[in-house]
Design an enzyme around this catalytic site. Structure first.
Site, PDB file in Angstrom:
ATOM      1  N   TYR A  17      -3.745   0.260  10.217  1.00 52.55           N
ATOM      2  CA  TYR A  17      -3.634  -0.226   8.835  1.00 52.55           C
ATOM      3  C   TYR A  17      -2.253   0.086   8.258  1.00 52.55           C
ATOM      4  CZ  TYR A  17      -4.323  -0.317   3.763  1.00 52.55           C
ATOM      5  OH  TYR A  17      -4.186  -0.551   2.420  1.00 52.55           O
ATOM      6  N   SER A  71       0.841  -1.189   0.000  1.00 51.78           N
ATOM      7  CA  SER A  71       0.000   0.000   0.000  1.00 51.78           C
ATOM      8  C   SER A  71       0.873   1.233   0.000  1.00 51.78           C
ATOM      9  CB  SER A  71      -0.902   0.011   1.237  1.00 51.78           C
ATOM     10  OG  SER A  71      -1.546   1.258   1.378  1.00 51.78           O
TER      11      SER A  71
END
Length: 703
Positions: A592, A579
């Site tokens: 996250y 990510s």
């Protein structure tokens, strides 16, 4: 090997075919369509013929496109087709009078190959479908409809020392017998002359090859074929009734045989070095277990197969392994090496001055008592078919031994078929394989947007793919769609929660058992959450790390031995779907982003650890893949919209698009393209890298 002398096993009976002819449907069909209907009926019934086996024909009056005159045309299954699934364009069409005139060019058996070269000159109506080597068997017989099939029950007669006597006993003089002759023009002449000298026969058994029969109509020809096969099956079943197969069973089926196969196949695959990687297929069907556990197994397995149809798929002989030594790596390596040496010796003994170069010397069929049958080939469909053909060969051996002694194909005859120049020419005409043929990939989160897009990209280039997803129903739905698009052989699905080590282990075992091992891991399963630090609970923190860090660790851990096994084959690849937030701080998403950062650093560590084993590990960092994403369909969309103080609808997508330097949406297919590049040999010299696919984000520039 542990023997169990008290175990008995009755022979598995032959299935008896019945007519499936539909008069109402047939009444609506023209002559060519009737031939196709008959062919499809025969070929779709595995008691009658196997995939790609057999050929059918009809002599049909057509209008010559040049002269306008009526001419007799032979419609016959073309080269390389399958009568069970073919369409009308699968038939070669040839002028029958020209085919008969070819005999003027024939002076004896040495002309067989030459005669094949004349067949294109007989083509009717510019049909591009190549005529098969069996065309003379149909053209030289004076009958309107001809069927030539290779059912197990018939080949059992044709490959037994007692076959000729059994043929007389079953049919009296109605079915003749011709000794072995390789398919070709000479066999067609022999058959024609035999029938002319024996006008009472309604068909002929071709030793080692199958049966050929005929009739005056499509229906009567079909029903004649079915009836003859039923006669053979009923006769053999009566001979085998109540008797143990293959001398009786001495090795019991291992209850853990599926797990044993899953552990064995990647190691064998890694040892089968060569120009192309292998794919595996495992079967523990009744035939395989009965045969491999029998008293006569070693004797019969060493003989190889009989029918050319079987032999071309399965090689001169199988490799047999001692089930007590499967954990001995030196033993397995030696067995594979010895097999290659034996194959090379066979090639040297039998080669002709003009023989093609020796092909891949690795075994195709591997047999393990108590476990079953494993087959390897350069693509999954071929591996599966090789297993099915060896299953047919087992049936043949069982029936042949019930009435006499099983007779395998003579070694020189086998070689001359395997290295036939016509067969070599057919192989040379095949298109080059796609770049990922022979590769096996497991994609976690395979039912999601990025996972499914990555699977499609790999499948499109020829890879086999195991879809792993915690939503088993969704994974199965995606698998079914891919199977319809790419074929059922190349894609499987398994339920797998990457936070559950038992499920992860089972997923890789399933991949090994279904395909033979692993070449590519795409670790993609993910979740996302957004919350300020004060509202981030321990549960939320742990859930992110369980999926995004520990999940990547568990999948890598259980993939590792499978990937290591392929070191000698040129190495393997792990691709983490990371990510932008793994390298760029994110407000309100600390759990996250931290978990993604941990996964990215794990990839770097694994790149160091994997390099000596030929395992490359790289990362793709997406950003804001909204369209097609399951993650963005849930709370994450609302949470990120709230964090950015925008509407969660179209305004959110516009926000992320405009935030990028290139002002473009990032799609699942974009991530899949990068993942494919890292999985393929195009990136063979790249490891420890991160590729950002985020439409440009200066904050995420690697440094």
């Amino acid at each position: 090997m542990n023997a169990h002398a008290s175990i008995t096993s009755a022979a598995i009976p032959f299935a008896v075919p019945v007519s499936r002819w539909d008069d109402a449907h047939a009444a609506s069909l023209g002559p060519a369509e009737l031939l196709l209907y008959r062919s499809n009926l025969l070929g779709s019934d595995l008691t009658i013929t196997n995939f790609g086996g057999g050929n059918t024909s009809a002599k049909i009056v057509e209008t010559d496109p040049l002269t306008g005159e009526s001419v007799e045309v032979l419609w016959v299954k073309g080269s390389g087709g399958d009568i069970g699934s073919m369409k009308l364009d699968g038939f070669a069409t040839l002028y029958q009078d020209r085919l008969l005139a070819l005999e003027a060019h024939y002076s004896g058996p040495d002309d067989d190959d030459k005669m094949v070269g004349y067949l294109p000159h007989c083509t009717f109506n510019l049909n591009a479908r190549a005529a098969s080597i069996d065309t003379p068997l149909h053209s030289l017989l004076p009958f309107a409809h001809v069927d030539h099939v290779h059912p197990d029950a018939v080949i059992a007669l044709a490959a037994s020392s007692g076959g000729e006597a059994a043929t007389r006993e079953i049919w009296g003089g109605r079915i003749g017998w011709l000794g072995w002759k390789r398919p070709g023009y000479t066999l067609g002449v022999m058959l024609r002359d035999f029938v002319k000298a024996n006008p009472q026969v309604e068909g002929v058994m071709l030793a080692g090859h199958g049966i050929i029969c005929w009739a005056d109509s499509a229906k009567s020809c079909y029903e004649h074929t079915v009836s003859l096969i039923a006669d053979a099956a009923n006769y053999l079943n009566a001979k085998m009734a109540g008797k143990p197969a293959f001398g009786g069973q001495i090795v019991a089926p291992n209850p853990d045989r599926a797990a044993i196969a899953a552990g064995l196949m990647p190691r064998l695959r890694g040892l089968m070095t060569g120009a192309r990687r292998k794919l595996g297929h495992f079967s523990d069907d009744a035939e395989a277990v009965e045969f491999t556990g029998s008293a006569d197994f070693a004797r019969l397995a060493a003989l190889g197969t009989s029918c050319p149809d079987h032999f071309l798929r399965t090689k001169i002989a199988p490799l047999t392994l001692d089930p007590a030594r499967l954990e001995d790596e030196d033993y397995l390596a030696r067995q594979i090496s010895d097999y290659r040496d034996l194959y090379a010796a066979y090639y040297e003994r039998c080669k002709r001055p003009n023989s093609p170069a020796m092909r891949d010397a690795n075994p195709v069929v591997v047999l393990v008592p108590g476990v079953g049958r494993i087959t390897f080939a350069t693509d999954k469909t071929t591996a599966r078919l090789a297993g099915e053909f060896y299953g047919n060969a087992i049936n043949v051996m069982r029936g042949a031994e019930a009435i006499g002694e099983y007779i395998a194909l003579d070694e020189q005859e086998a070689f001359d078929i395997e290295y036939w120049l016509l067969e070599e020419a057919k192989l040379q005409r095949m298109p080059a394989p796609k770049p990922m043929v022979g590769r096996i990939a497991l994609v976690t989160g395979g039912a999601g947007g990025i996972g499914a897009a990555t699977a499609v990209r790999l499948l499109r280039e020829g890879a086999c793919v195991m879809l792993a997803d915690r939503d088993g129903a969704a994974a199965e739905e995606v698998r079914a769609g891919f199977a319809a698009q790419f074929g059922k052989d190349v894609v499987r699905a398994v339920t797998c929660d990457v936070t559950d080590e038992a499920q992860v282990k089972a997923a890789f075992e399933a991949c090994s058992r279904e395909f033979g091992g692993l070449d590519v891991l795409v670790a993609n399963a993910g979740i996302a959450s957004s919350a300020p630090i004060e509202q981030t609970t321990v549960e939320l923190w742990d859930r992110n790390f369980d999926v995004l860090a520990q999940g990547y660790f568990l999948t890598s851990k259980h993939a590792w031995p499978l990937l290591k096994a392929m070191k000698a084959q040129g190495g393997t690849s792990v691709v983490f779907i990371g990510s932008k937030n793994a390298v760029a701080a994110a407000s309100g998403a600390s759990a996250y982003a931290s978990a993604k950062a941990a996964a990215n650093h794990l990839a770097r560590c694994l790149a160091l650890e994997g390099a000596p084993e030929g395992i490359r590990v790289n990362v793709v960092n997406p950003d804001a893949v909204i369209k097609g994403s399951k993650i963005w369909d849930g709370d994450w969309r609302k949470e990120r919209a709230a964090n950015n103080k925008i509407d969660p609808g179209a305004e959110l997508e516009e926000h992320y698009r405009n935030r990028s330097m290139l002002k473009r949406d990032v799609l699942p297919e974009d991530i899949a393209e990068a993942a494919y590049w890292l999985a393929s040999d195009m990136s063979a010299k790249s490891t420890g890298n991160m590729i950002n696919v985020d439409a440009g984000n200066a904050q995420a520039f690697t440094r």
